[in-house]
Scaffold this active site. Structure first.
Site, short mmCIF file in Angstrom:
data_model
loop_
_atom_site.label_atom_id
_atom_site.label_comp_id
_atom_site.label_asym_id
_atom_site.label_seq_id
_atom_site.Cartn_x
_atom_site.Cartn_y
_atom_site.Cartn_z
N LYS A 162 36.40 -31.29 11.45
CA LYS A 162 36.94 -33.03 11.88
C LYS A 162 36.96 -32.49 13.92
CE LYS A 162 41.12 -32.81 14.43
NZ LYS A 162 41.22 -31.47 15.09
N ASP A 191 40.00 -30.79 6.84
CA ASP A 191 40.84 -30.78 7.94
C ASP A 191 41.88 -29.08 7.77
OD1 ASP A 191 43.91 -30.69 8.95
OD2 ASP A 191 43.38 -33.07 8.14
N HIS A 192 41.99 -28.98 8.39
CA HIS A 192 42.58 -26.76 8.17
C HIS A 192 44.02 -27.24 7.86
CE1 HIS A 192 44.06 -26.52 12.17
NE2 HIS A 192 44.51 -26.27 12.21
N GLU A 230 53.31 -27.71 19.87
CA GLU A 230 53.23 -26.18 19.82
C GLU A 230 52.87 -25.99 21.32
OE1 GLU A 230 48.06 -26.29 18.21
OE2 GLU A 230 48.25 -28.14 19.75
N ASP A 249 43.63 -36.41 18.43
CA ASP A 249 43.24 -35.00 18.13
C ASP A 249 43.88 -34.41 16.94
OD1 ASP A 249 42.43 -32.93 18.50
OD2 ASP A 249 43.87 -32.09 19.61
N HIS A 254 45.89 -34.18 10.93
CA HIS A 254 46.43 -33.49 10.51
C HIS A 254 48.15 -34.12 9.84
CE1 HIS A 254 43.97 -30.39 11.46
NE2 HIS A 254 44.40 -30.44 12.98
N LYS A 354 51.14 -30.31 23.26
CA LYS A 354 50.98 -29.15 23.51
C LYS A 354 52.13 -29.05 24.47
CE LYS A 354 46.13 -29.11 22.27
NZ LYS A 354 46.81 -28.76 21.00
C1 BG6 Z 1 42.81 -28.60 16.18
C2 BG6 Z 1 42.87 -28.99 17.54
O1 BG6 Z 1 42.24 -29.45 14.85
O2 BG6 Z 1 44.68 -28.16 14.96
C3 BG6 Z 1 44.30 -27.93 18.67
O3 BG6 Z 1 42.18 -29.77 17.35
C4 BG6 Z 1 45.55 -27.68 17.86
O4 BG6 Z 1 44.23 -29.00 19.21
C5 BG6 Z 1 44.92 -27.32 16.32
O5 BG6 Z 1 45.94 -26.79 18.38
C6 BG6 Z 1 46.54 -26.87 15.99
O6 BG6 Z 1 45.78 -26.39 14.53
P1 BG6 Z 1 47.65 -25.38 14.04
O7 BG6 Z 1 46.68 -24.35 12.60
O8 BG6 Z 1 47.03 -24.09 15.24
O9 BG6 Z 1 49.09 -25.70 13.56
#
Ligand code: BG6
Length: 528
Positions: A162, A191-192, A230, A249, A254, A354
């Site tokens: 992404k 999408d991680h 976050e 973002d 997500h 954030k």
């Molecule tokens: C990313 C965003 O895809 O996911 C970041 O671009 C965000 O802004 C991050 O901090 C959050 O991923 P995780 O796994 O740390 O919750």
């Protein structure tokens, strides 16, 4: 080297994995560590090699040396030195510009050499760990140089990270560019969030437990809350973030993954398209917001300075590469309705931001209250409602809050929690979150990857919000202090419906196991 590599039934298929943009952070933070973890679990075959490809000035030797030095510093969990050495010995580097056809010729030769040496059966995996502006170019060049051609039973797959576009039109354009040179089956949009164990567990939890699924609908569920909070700010990504903002973002990717996993109908199998069809149906059923609804059902915010985890931190406008008077949002809260038989009338409240008070991602299913009649002549004033919380991170687990009688001679009710904690039960795994996703690409299982139509359906929900926000730029930013739970309007979004966000981290149990009363007694019930 003395690393034992015996394979199992789940071992991925042989292949050469090319990392485009190999000199970037993702390679050392996630990709190589994840490959090492897979190798340790015997999930990566011996017939495997990596080719790093980027414009940075490395040779194979210096690239290997760099990985050996950097990975122990960057990997989220320790990697055995012999394992890292095993991986680096089968890693090569090709220097080249992504727009230069000659560079792809050199890449082709290197892949062919690795294929001969490691017997990778001609299979090729290309991981695009690059800025989005290169996605279409690289896909085109791979096709032009026949690198992505599938023939004689060899496969070629392309993994795209992404963002998949920055609005509906650009997402459509990207899909069109990719599909001009690749088939949909060759494209893996990663999408991680779907690599997170607890996200995958949402489906298993819902569909393998007969006591859960019958309650999972508008008859029993009052509303759903999805939070991805976050504590970090924009860090060194101010330049990118200024063009993105929290909505782009986090939400169409997500948060929508969490939403679709929570709301989808049961698929008839775990076949990739069966599952993704059901997810896509949810996205299509989300009621698009009218411009008036954008004003009432969405909230945007930006952090000012404040205290996060005991440290004073600057406001967003003072972050590097951010305009002092920026009106980019770092927080968003939304109320969405899913217009289908199961969910009609059940609001889904989403929030992400954030520099919030805690790092926490969770899904809350708030059930309806039972009839009060039984307790009318007791000292119980209100009934607490059942609440199921799926904790995604940092804690991973599930807790169910339910009413219980507080011991004593008068009738008092308390809300107690039944908790399941992943790490206590299963122990901690070494994971970057990319292991499962990489293995699935190599195995040809696209279940956890986004399809073109899902990406576009997600952006269709977001586009009306982008339009109104663009036409009416935010005023009054910053509107929340770093270290808080976001702007007051996010609380009001639920308050006007008689509801409240779960008070994360504030629900201390008293000596009798009761949870402190929630913020809005009239809706959620007070324990007396
Ligand atoms: C990313 C965003 O895809 O996911 C970041 O671009 C965000 O802004 C991050 O901090 C959050 O991923 P995780 O796994 O740390 O919750």
């Amino acid at each position: 080297m003395n690393y034992d590599h015996s394979e199992t039934n789940s071992t991925a298929a042989p292949c050469v994995m090319t990392i485009c943009g190999a000199a970037g952070d993702l390679t050392k933070r996630k990709l190589i560590p994840a490959l090492c973890n897979l190798a340790e679990e015997k999930l990566l075959p011996e017939q495997f090699a990596v080719v790093g490809f980027s414009a940075d000035d490395f040779t194979t030797e210096s690239f290997r040396k760099n990985l050996m030095q950097e990975i122990p510093k960057f990997a989220v969990s320790p990697i055995a030195p012999q394992l890292l050495d095993w991986m680096c010995q089968r890693t090569y580097y090709v220097k080249g510009d992504f727009q230069d056809a000659d560079a792809y010729q050199r890449l082709e030769q290197q892949i062919a050499e690795a294929d001969r040496k490691y017997h990778t059966a001609g299979n090729r995996l290309f991981y695009l760990a690059v800025a989005p502006r290169f996605f279409s170019t690289i896909a085109k060049m791979l096709a032009l140089c026949c690198l992505s051609k599938e023939e004689d039973g060899h496969w070629a797959r392309v993994v795209v990270e992404k963002p998949f576009g920055h609005d509906l039109a650009s997402a459509k354009q990207l899909n069109q560019d990719l599909r001009q040179v690749l088939t949909e089956k060759q494209i893996y949009r990663i999408d991680h969030y779907l690599g997170k164990e607890t996200v995958q567990n949402v489906m298993v939890f819902r569909f393998s437990n007969n006591i859960i699924e019958p309650l999972w609908n508008r008859n029993y569920v009052d509303h759903v809350q999805i939070t991805a909070a976050e504590t970090v700010g924009v860090e060194h990504r101010g330049g990118f973030y200024e063009t993105a903002g929290a909505l782009r973002d986090m939400v169409p990717n997500h948060l929508f993954q969490l939403l679709t996993m929570t709301a989808m109908e049961p698929p008839i199998s775990f076949d990739a398209d069966e599952v993704r069809n059901k997810q896509a149906e949810v996205l299509h059923a989300i009621q698009p917001l009218t411009p008036e609804e954008v004003l009432t059902n969405t909230v945007r915010g930006q952090y000012g300075s404040g205290i996060v985890e005991g440290q004073r931190v600057p406001g967003y406008g003072s972050e590097p590469a951010v305009a002092l008077d920026s009106n980019t949002e770092t927080f968003v809260a939304l109320k969405l309705l899913i217009d289908n038989w199961r969910w009609a009338g059940v609001p889904f409240y989403l929030r992400t931001g954030k520099r919030l008070a805690r790092r926490v991602t969770e899904i809350v299913i708030q059930f309806r209250r039972t009839p009060f009649v039984l307790f009318r002549n007791t000292s119980v004033r209100n009934l607490e409602t059942n609440r199921l919380v799926i904790h995604i991170q940092p804690e991973e687990g599930i807790s169910l809050g339910f009413g219980a009688k507080v011991p004593g001679s008068i009738m008092k009710l308390g809300l107690v929690n039944m908790d399941f904690d992943y790490s206590t039960y299963f122990g901690m795994e070494h994971s970057t979150g990319y292991e499962r996703l990489l293995r699935d690409c190599m195995a040809g299982d696209a279940t956890l990857f986004q399809r073109a139509d899902m990406v576009e359906a997600g952006w269709s929900v977001i586009q009306p919000i982008l339009d109104v926000w663009h036409a009416l730029p935010a005023r009054g930013f910053p509107n929340y202090a770093a270290g808080s739970w976001g702007p007051i309007e996010a609380d009001e979004l639920l308050q006007k419906d008689g509801r409240a966000w779960r008070r994360i981290g504030e629900e201390e149990l008293d000596k009798r196991g009761r949870i402190a009363p929630p913020a809005t007694p009239e809706k959620t019930g007070i324990v007396t």
